[in-house]
Design an enzyme around this catalytic site. Structure first.
Site, PDB file in Angstrom:
ATOM      1  N   ASP A 109     -10.031  -4.679  -4.474  1.00 20.22           N
ATOM      2  CA  ASP A 109      -9.527  -3.665  -3.533  1.00 20.22           C
ATOM      3  C   ASP A 109     -10.471  -2.463  -3.521  1.00 20.22           C
ATOM      4  O   ASP A 109     -10.689  -1.831  -4.549  1.00 20.22           O
ATOM      5  CB  ASP A 109      -8.117  -3.238  -3.956  1.00 20.22           C
ATOM      6  CG  ASP A 109      -7.364  -2.498  -2.859  1.00 20.22           C
ATOM      7  OD1 ASP A 109      -7.994  -1.749  -2.092  1.00 20.22           O
ATOM      8  OD2 ASP A 109      -6.136  -2.675  -2.784  1.00 20.22           O
ATOM      9  N   SER A 117       0.835  -1.205   0.000  1.00 21.39           N
ATOM     10  CA  SER A 117       0.000   0.000   0.000  1.00 21.39           C
ATOM     11  C   SER A 117       0.873   1.259   0.000  1.00 21.39           C
ATOM     12  O   SER A 117       1.678   1.455  -0.907  1.00 21.39           O
ATOM     13  CB  SER A 117      -0.961  -0.069   1.195  1.00 21.39           C
ATOM     14  OG  SER A 117      -1.987   0.879   1.069  1.00 21.39           O
ATOM     15  N   HIS A 148      -7.949  -5.285  -0.175  1.00 28.14           N
ATOM     16  CA  HIS A 148      -6.730  -4.542   0.184  1.00 28.14           C
ATOM     17  C   HIS A 148      -5.953  -5.368   1.206  1.00 28.14           C
ATOM     18  O   HIS A 148      -5.993  -5.096   2.407  1.00 28.14           O
ATOM     19  CB  HIS A 148      -7.107  -3.159   0.736  1.00 28.14           C
ATOM     20  CG  HIS A 148      -5.939  -2.218   0.773  1.00 28.14           C
ATOM     21  ND1 HIS A 148      -5.298  -1.802  -0.378  1.00 28.14           N
ATOM     22  CD2 HIS A 148      -5.289  -1.636   1.803  1.00 28.14           C
ATOM     23  CE1 HIS A 148      -4.302  -0.985  -0.037  1.00 28.14           C
ATOM     24  NE2 HIS A 148      -4.279  -0.878   1.279  1.00 28.14           N
TER      25      HIS A 148
END
Length: 237
Positions: free
Chosen positions: A179, A124, A211
């Site tokens: 996601d 991320s 995610h």
């Protein structure tokens, strides 16, 4: 002595089983820690992500006010005006963290590891940070990986690469199609932009992955890591 250097980043380290000839730096996602990212991967694999010859380093971002959390303190690599790919980057905080992470890279070089034997990446926000660090300041690293990550539309990374002539580190990117925090399309657009600017890229798509990280993804990453940082034959003098 003079000016106080920024405090060294705290880190969790997985030592290589054998002779240390390469290093991998894994940057956690927002609000996590180095130890947290290491534990998460350990739970997915049922063991540490470890190698015969590669040291794995999980640094922790210092806590700072984070705008998407209404200014609450969080362990983030940089600030964002909002979680979107369609707004300016908070370049001051990105550049300041690039300096702290450069110290981490230099620590490995002082330990006798060549720069082209160092990989950097993350999950991320950690992957976003790694792309800034490598493509703007350390184009001689072995490679970059970005898992569920993105760059903003007018990223400073793109601006830097438009002016670039040198050979760039390869990018290994993974993203889940489900996601809902960092949209798959943002990751895909980042990949296309970097490719158009001369980066050799791959994008591994994971259907139904949100995610998060998956076992298949980490196994693919490990295979790529060993391809980029192969075991070196012991030098015979």
């Amino acid at each position: 002595v003079g000016m106080a250097a920024p405090a060294a980043l705290q880190r969790s380290v997985v030592s290589p089983a054998g002779r240390h000839t390469a290093s991998l730096i894994f940057l956690h996602g927002s609000g996590d820690t180095g130890q947290g990212a290491r534990t998460w991967i350990k739970q997915i694999l049922n063991q540490d992500m470890a190698f015969q010859h590669i040291k794995v380093i999980y640094p922790t971002a210092p806590a700072r006010p984070y705008t998407p959390m209404k200014g609450a303190f969080s362990t983030v690599w940089f600030d964002r005006y909002k979680i979107s790919n369609d707004c300016p980057e908070h370049i001051e905080s990105i550049d300041s963290m690039c300096r702290g992470l450069t110290d981490l890279i230099n620590d490995e070089i002082k330990n006798g590891i060549a720069k082209n034997r160092i990989l950097i990446g993350g999950f991320s926000m950690g992957g976003g940070m790694a792309m800034h660090l490598a493509y703007r300041f350390h184009q001689d690293l072995a490679g970059v990986f970005a898992l569920s990550s993105f760059l903003n539309k007018d990223s400073a990374v793109y601006q830097a690469l438009k002016r670039n002539e040198s050979v760039l580190p390869e990018l290994f990117q993974c993203h889940g199609t489900a996601d809902d925090l960092v949209l798959y399309s943002w990751g895909e657009e980042t990949n296309k932009m970097l490719k158009s600017l001369g980066v050799s890229t791959s994008l591994h798509t994971f259907p139904n992955l949100n995610h998060e990280l998956s076992r298949t993804e980490i196994e693919k990453l490990k295979t790529w890591v060993v391809k980029k940082l192969p075991v070196e034959a012991a030098k015979t003098n």
